[in-house]
Design a protein around this motif. Structure first.
Motif, short mmCIF file in Angstrom:
data_model
loop_
_atom_site.label_atom_id
_atom_site.label_comp_id
_atom_site.label_asym_id
_atom_site.label_seq_id
_atom_site.Cartn_x
_atom_site.Cartn_y
_atom_site.Cartn_z
N GLY A 1 0.81 -1.20 0.00
CA GLY A 1 0.00 0.00 0.00
C GLY A 1 0.84 1.25 0.00
N ARG A 2 0.28 2.31 -0.58
CA ARG A 2 0.95 3.59 -0.60
C ARG A 2 0.71 4.34 0.70
NH1 ARG A 2 -1.02 3.11 -5.94
NH2 ARG A 2 0.59 3.37 -7.55
N GLY A 3 1.64 5.21 1.02
CA GLY A 3 1.49 6.06 2.20
C GLY A 3 2.18 7.39 1.96
N ILE A 4 1.82 8.38 2.77
CA ILE A 4 2.43 9.70 2.67
C ILE A 4 2.79 10.19 4.07
CG2 ILE A 4 0.18 10.89 2.72
CD1 ILE A 4 1.47 12.93 0.75
N THR A 5 3.94 10.83 4.17
CA THR A 5 4.44 11.34 5.45
C THR A 5 4.91 12.77 5.25
OG1 THR A 5 5.21 9.13 6.05
CG2 THR A 5 6.05 10.97 7.35
N ALA A 6 4.42 13.69 6.08
CA ALA A 6 4.93 15.05 6.08
C ALA A 6 6.19 15.07 6.95
CB ALA A 6 3.89 16.03 6.61
N ASN B 1 2.06 23.61 11.95
CA ASN B 1 1.99 22.26 12.51
C ASN B 1 1.47 21.30 11.44
OD1 ASN B 1 2.81 23.08 15.08
ND2 ASN B 1 0.71 23.61 15.66
N PHE B 2 1.67 20.02 11.67
CA PHE B 2 1.15 19.00 10.78
C PHE B 2 1.00 17.70 11.56
CE2 PHE B 2 5.75 18.96 10.42
CZ PHE B 2 6.07 17.62 10.53
N ALA B 3 0.20 16.79 11.03
CA ALA B 3 -0.01 15.51 11.68
C ALA B 3 1.16 14.59 11.37
CB ALA B 3 -1.31 14.88 11.20
N PRO B 4 1.93 14.19 12.38
CA PRO B 4 3.10 13.36 12.12
C PRO B 4 2.71 11.93 11.76
CG PRO B 4 2.78 13.62 14.48
CD PRO B 4 1.75 14.48 13.81
N GLY B 5 3.70 11.16 11.32
CA GLY B 5 3.47 9.76 11.03
C GLY B 5 3.05 9.51 9.60
N ARG B 6 2.96 8.24 9.27
CA ARG B 6 2.59 7.81 7.92
C ARG B 6 1.07 7.70 7.81
NH1 ARG B 6 1.68 2.96 5.02
NH2 ARG B 6 2.62 2.94 2.93
#
Length: 496
Positions: free
Chosen positions: A207-212, A219-224
């Motif tokens: 599966g694909r994922g995105i991480t900032a 601010n941003f939501a951490p994690g994949r």
């Protein structure tokens, strides 16, 4: 403090991860391996710009015609995008051409430079997508020239008022560490192959994922977070964090509609809690859970059944056969039944679906049937971790949660309250099991715990009739081995 202007990425889930979207007139790197969706994600950003804002695509990798054709197939409206095809011509292979991008102080009037400047002056874009910096690296004379040219290009575009997006392929041969220091934000997209585990019975997953990774000024939501590319483009499903959600609710008791069960549980379950209904296959877990939804319908509360195991037609038929008017509840819209195929829906996608029901349709009772079926959607990841997040969110939102958990023990075996150790998540555990009373095979019901109130700690005979559930007298008097073995009623209790 002045609020910074944000622009949408065109992907609602990604906007949530980025706390509202990208910051305008900044530069962002979308990096990842081939086929992870970098260009597609960048095109979503261009398509999301307001109609009165022009955008520009600078293509160095693929022919523009192919990119436009693929984007149209996904339904992206790119009619306001200006296209600048900078891909090498067939003659470049023979002539050994190289690309020269300008410095901010001295603009070299070569064909490619002139083409870029002409497009910028003509279009005056609010957002520019460069696809890709990797190709520019390959065509530069050396690493120093590449860094100088990239910095100059990004600075020039920012100075013209444009938000800059650039794609980059990550590889050992051409690392992009030097570019990461130049940009204001980094989004990493990946395609992970999960290892097969005993829990998923040897099936791997991908599966694909995105991480900032970096996001200056916000601010941003951490994690994949899961990223899905389908027929309608890109979707991002943010990882659920319970502490970020909640609403006020009255912590009242929820009746089952079965007088004896409400008496055993001292009034019923409590709103905003999780109750595990555990037992072997066919013992009546779903039928018992649906009784709580029948009572919710009487109160005018919406409820939803997420069925991972059983077909909806079978569920409706069984409910109607025991006096639960499920057809009428469905027709009135007070109850929804949703069949979930766990092998085609991940845990993050499922959490997104649950959130839609709770936040937009005011669902107040949720049944997940079953924990084992839900476990397939986790795809080799930690089942308890995902379930913890989902149940924590639902509790914070004041939703009453019922988890059906199938155990393997039928009779006369060691008693295990749950199959995968999820009892700690629950405020209450109601167990059902098969028992032998003299020569009869019967069902029994008991309560292991209710954190929010006292309860009766005895087992009762549990019957499913055409009029509904009937709970009999306690079995504990004069019986032996109730939990580990087979209950047997004594003569004294038979005479009562």
């Amino acid at each position: 403090m002045e609020e910074l202007l944000r622009i949408s990425t065109g992907v609602p889930g990604l906007d949530m991860v980025l706390n509202g979207g990208l910051l305008a007139q900044r530069s962002y790197l979308i990096r990842g391996g081939p086929g992870t969706g970098k260009t597609t994600l960048g095109l979503h950003c261009l398509a999301a710009m307001p109609k009165n804002k022009r955008t520009l695509f600078l293509g160095l990798s693929e022919p523009v015609e192919r990119i436009v054709r693929d984007a149209q197939a996904q339904g992206l409206d790119l009619s306001d995008v200006a296209w600048c095809d900078l891909t090498t011509s067939k003659d470049a292979f023979f002539e050994g051409e190289s690309y020269d991008i300008f410095s901010p102080a001295e603009v070299e009037r070569k064909p490619m430079t002139q083409q870029i400047i002409r497009m910028i002056e003509q279009v005056k874009p609010a957002c520019v997508l460069i696809d890709s910096l990797t190709q520019l690296r390959y065509l530069s004379a050396n690493s120093y020239d590449f860094r100088k040219q990239t910095l100059a290009l990004i600075k020039y575009l920012n100075d013209q008022g444009a938000t800059v997006l650039a794609t980059s392929e990550t590889s050992i041969e051409a690392p992009d560490d030097d570019v990461q220091f130049i940009v204001d934000g980094i989004l990493e997209v990946d395609f992970q192959h999960g290892a097969a585990t005993r829990r998923n019975e040897g099936r791997g997953f991908a599966g694909r994922g995105i991480t900032a990774v970096k996001f200056r000024g916000s601010n941003f939501a951490p994690g994949r977070h899961e990223l899905l590319i389908g027929d309608h483009g890109v979707q991002v499903f943010p990882r659920l964090v319970p502490a970020e959600h909640g609403q006020r609710f009255i912590a009242e008791t929820i009746s089952s509609g079965i007088d004896e069960l409400d008496r055993i549980t001292h009034g019923g379950l409590h709103r905003g809690t999780v109750t595990v209904i555990t037992g072997p296959s066919g013992v009546g877990k779903t039928t018992l859970a649906v009784h709580y939804m029948k009572e919710a319908a009487k109160r005018g509360e919406r409820s939803v059944i997420f069925s991972f195991d059983e077909g909806l037609a079978t569920l409706i038929h069984r409910s109607e056969s025991v006096g639960i008017p499920m057809q009428m509840m469905l027709a009135d819209g007070i109850l929804q039944t949703i069949a979930v195929e766990p092998l085609s829906m991940s845990a993050d996608q499922f959490a997104h679906l649950v959130r839609q029901k709770v936040e937009h349709e005011q669902v107040r009772v949720v049944l997940i049937d079953s924990v084992r079926g839900y476990g397939l959607s986790v795809r080799g990841e930690d089942l308890v971790l995902h379930l913890h997040a989902l149940c924590g969110y639902l509790k914070n939102m004041g939703v009453t949660v019922l988890l059906n958990d199938e155990t393997d023990a039928i009779m006369d075996q060691a008693f295990h309250p749950t199959s995968v150790g999820v009892s700690y998540l629950a405020s209450g555990v109601i167990y059902l099991r098969y028992v032998a009373i003299d020569n009869r095979l019967c069902r029994a019901l008991g309560v292991l715990k209710i954190r929010t109130s006292d309860f009766e700690n005895t087992q009762h005979e549990f019957q499913i009739t055409r009029h509904g559930i009937v709970i009999g007298a306690a079995l504990q008097s004069g019986t032996h081995g109730l939990l580990p073995g087979i209950p047997r009623m004594s003569r004294a209790s038979e005479q009562q």
